[in-house]
Design a protein around this motif. Structure first.
Motif, PDB file in Angstrom:
ATOM      1  N   THR A  23      45.575 -33.623 -46.357  1.00  0.00           N
ATOM      2  CA  THR A  23      44.800 -32.655 -47.101  1.00  0.00           C
ATOM      3  C   THR A  23      44.431 -33.631 -48.357  1.00  0.00           C
ATOM      4  OG1 THR A  23      46.588 -31.891 -48.334  1.00  0.00           O
ATOM      5  CG2 THR A  23      45.790 -30.718 -46.608  1.00  0.00           C
ATOM      6  N   SER A  28      42.748 -27.260 -52.631  1.00  0.00           N
ATOM      7  CA  SER A  28      42.234 -25.961 -53.142  1.00  0.00           C
ATOM      8  C   SER A  28      42.832 -25.629 -54.530  1.00  0.00           C
ATOM      9  CB  SER A  28      42.290 -24.704 -52.353  1.00  0.00           C
ATOM     10  OG  SER A  28      41.975 -24.871 -51.046  1.00  0.00           O
ATOM     11  N   LYS A  33      41.317 -16.165 -56.660  1.00  0.00           N
ATOM     12  CA  LYS A  33      40.185 -16.003 -55.799  1.00  0.00           C
ATOM     13  C   LYS A  33      39.254 -15.145 -56.014  1.00  0.00           C
ATOM     14  CE  LYS A  33      42.406 -18.449 -51.778  1.00  0.00           C
ATOM     15  NZ  LYS A  33      42.679 -18.475 -50.483  1.00  0.00           N
ATOM     16  N   ASP A  62      37.371 -20.724 -36.326  1.00  0.00           N
ATOM     17  CA  ASP A  62      38.665 -20.801 -36.509  1.00  0.00           C
ATOM     18  C   ASP A  62      38.900 -22.190 -37.398  1.00  0.00           C
ATOM     19  OD1 ASP A  62      39.751 -18.695 -34.924  1.00  0.00           O
ATOM     20  OD2 ASP A  62      39.281 -19.993 -33.141  1.00  0.00           O
ATOM     21  N   LYS A  65      38.171 -21.393 -41.061  1.00  0.00           N
ATOM     22  CA  LYS A  65      39.208 -20.448 -41.454  1.00  0.00           C
ATOM     23  C   LYS A  65      40.653 -21.082 -41.601  1.00  0.00           C
ATOM     24  CE  LYS A  65      41.122 -16.489 -42.640  1.00  0.00           C
ATOM     25  NZ  LYS A  65      40.696 -15.809 -43.844  1.00  0.00           N
ATOM     26  N   ASN A  66      41.112 -21.963 -40.641  1.00  0.00           N
ATOM     27  CA  ASN A  66      42.535 -22.361 -40.770  1.00  0.00           C
ATOM     28  C   ASN A  66      42.499 -23.660 -41.341  1.00  0.00           C
ATOM     29  OD1 ASN A  66      44.236 -20.201 -39.088  1.00  0.00           O
ATOM     30  ND2 ASN A  66      42.436 -20.567 -37.707  1.00  0.00           N
ATOM     31  N   SER A  67      41.650 -24.475 -41.169  1.00  0.00           N
ATOM     32  CA  SER A  67      41.742 -26.054 -41.976  1.00  0.00           C
ATOM     33  C   SER A  67      41.324 -26.081 -43.198  1.00  0.00           C
ATOM     34  CB  SER A  67      40.832 -26.762 -41.016  1.00  0.00           C
ATOM     35  OG  SER A  67      41.394 -26.799 -39.662  1.00  0.00           O
ATOM     36  N   ASP A  69      40.322 -22.590 -45.299  1.00  0.00           N
ATOM     37  CA  ASP A  69      40.479 -21.250 -45.741  1.00  0.00           C
ATOM     38  C   ASP A  69      38.935 -20.950 -46.400  1.00  0.00           C
ATOM     39  OD1 ASP A  69      41.589 -19.243 -46.781  1.00  0.00           O
ATOM     40  OD2 ASP A  69      41.932 -20.145 -48.798  1.00  0.00           O
ATOM     41  N   LEU A  70      38.102 -20.867 -45.338  1.00  0.00           N
ATOM     42  CA  LEU A  70      36.752 -20.634 -45.567  1.00  0.00           C
ATOM     43  C   LEU A  70      36.395 -19.434 -44.705  1.00  0.00           C
ATOM     44  CD1 LEU A  70      34.856 -23.927 -46.187  1.00  0.00           C
ATOM     45  CD2 LEU A  70      35.154 -22.193 -47.839  1.00  0.00           C
ATOM     46  N   ASN A  71      35.744 -18.373 -45.205  1.00  0.00           N
ATOM     47  CA  ASN A  71      35.429 -17.056 -44.415  1.00  0.00           C
ATOM     48  C   ASN A  71      34.119 -16.672 -43.987  1.00  0.00           C
ATOM     49  OD1 ASN A  71      38.077 -16.327 -44.846  1.00  0.00           O
ATOM     50  ND2 ASN A  71      37.681 -15.748 -46.751  1.00  0.00           N
ATOM     51  N   LYS A 300      36.875 -30.723 -48.440  1.00  0.00           N
ATOM     52  CA  LYS A 300      37.919 -30.046 -49.300  1.00  0.00           C
ATOM     53  C   LYS A 300      37.331 -30.683 -50.899  1.00  0.00           C
ATOM     54  CE  LYS A 300      41.552 -29.902 -45.910  1.00  0.00           C
ATOM     55  NZ  LYS A 300      42.827 -30.651 -45.375  1.00  0.00           N
ATOM     56  N   LYS A 303      34.567 -28.319 -51.854  1.00  0.00           N
ATOM     57  CA  LYS A 303      34.911 -27.060 -52.007  1.00  0.00           C
ATOM     58  C   LYS A 303      35.675 -26.897 -53.617  1.00  0.00           C
ATOM     59  CE  LYS A 303      37.813 -23.359 -50.299  1.00  0.00           C
ATOM     60  NZ  LYS A 303      39.206 -22.994 -50.097  1.00  0.00           N
TER      61      LYS A 303
END
Length: 314
Positions: A23, A28, A33, A62, A65-67, A69-71, A300, A303
């Motif tokens: 990372t 983050s 949030k 996926d 979301k998982n790598s 944390d974006l929806n 990252k 973000k």
């Protein structure tokens, strides 16, 4: 059946996690949030990995979301050309996104012909080439497709061709409840005043914009302003401001970052203030296009910068 699906999903994500791995320093920001802006991930941010086959396009929701944390995600048609007309594929991808709690926003469409082609037959073909992506966007539950408004000729004839091409395509989009969004991608498409004059002429609420922070070069196709190589630039802050009244998304382009995480070419403070002050409440899409950081690190970093700047704006 459920356990088998779970196993397959974990296996696919495991391989992606191995690739994405470290990372780094741009993690983050651990702030509340609920104060964050809406942030999505443009698939182009991982284009090298997808083109090389290191990542599978069907796993994109996926991965987001998982790598990261974006929806919410923005797809790129280049990775789905072979399945463009497959309802089964799009329905499965929609299920994948839904299971991950990820919202499908739009499909970025390239290489389907010039919507401002001066030849009526070729322009019509380009319009019809986009239909399958509008259909795919509808199946995915997206709100839009993003198109390029390229064409040829002097400004007057080009404008007339684009009014026709974009007008007819947005009429088809309206029937399917899918927006057609113009992105600044160089040449005349990066002339904010010119492009918004076309939007006003078409006067269809299903025709809008996707302003990109970085593509404002007026004398090069695709419009990249990376590394100060462009000799004629439409003011990025003016361009974003021009496009925002029609925007149904914003593309946060990024290239490189300094030691404290600021973008080295684009003033994110100024750009995001323009966005925030406009009252825009849609998604800001991360589109990392740099070369110094890896794709995951660049995502990252972008973000973290968006979150940091947004939360410090008045």
């Amino acid at each position: 059946m459920g356990s088998r699906r779970s196993f397959i999903k974990k296996t696919a994500l495991g391989s992606a996690a191995l690739w994405l791995g470290h990372t780094g320093v741009f993690g983050s920001n651990p702030l509340i949030k609920s104060s964050y802006p809406n942030i999505s991930l443009a698939q182009w941010s991982l284009n090298r990995a997808f083109f090389k086959g290191e990542l599978n396009p069907k796993d994109f929701p996926d991965i987001a979301k998982n790598s990261f944390d974006l929806n919410a995600v923005e797809y790129v048609n280049a990775f789905y050309k072979e399945v463009a007309k497959s309802e089964k594929y799009w329905n499965q991808l929609k299920s994948t996104a839904s299971a991950a709690g990820v919202k499908n926003l739009l499909i970025m469409v390239d290489d389907e012909g010039e919507l401002g082609n001066p030849n009526n037959n070729e322009r019509t073909q380009a319009i019809e080439n986009h239909y399958k992506w509008i259909n795919a966007a509808k199946l995915l539950g997206c709100h839009s497709i993003r198109v390029n408004a390229f064409g040829q000729g002097d400004k007057i004839s080009l404008k007339n061709s684009l009014i026709d091409g974009l007008g007819r395509l947005s009429e088809y989009g309206a029937k399917e409840n899918i927006n057609v969004l113009i992105e600044n991608h160089g040449l005349h498409t990066s002339d904010g005043k010119f492009m918004t004059s076309i939007l006003k002429e078409v006067n269809n609420k299903y025709l809008g914009t996707l302003p990109d922070f970085g593509n404002w070069c007026l004398n090069a196709k695709w419009g990249s302003t990376q590394n100060n190589k462009c000799s004629e630039i439409y003011d990025p802050y003016q361009g974003v401001s021009d496009f925002l009244p029609y925007a149904k998304g914003v593309s946060a382009k990024s290239y490189n970052f300094d030691s404290i995480g600021n973008e080295t070419f684009l003033d994110y403070g100024k750009l995001l203030k323009v966005v925030k002050d406009s009252g825009f409440d849609g998604y800001i899409g991360i589109e990392y296009e740099g070369e110094k950081l890896s794709e995951p690190e660049g995502i990252k970093a972008t973000k973290a910068l968006i979150e940091k700047v947004w939360l410090n704006l008045d």
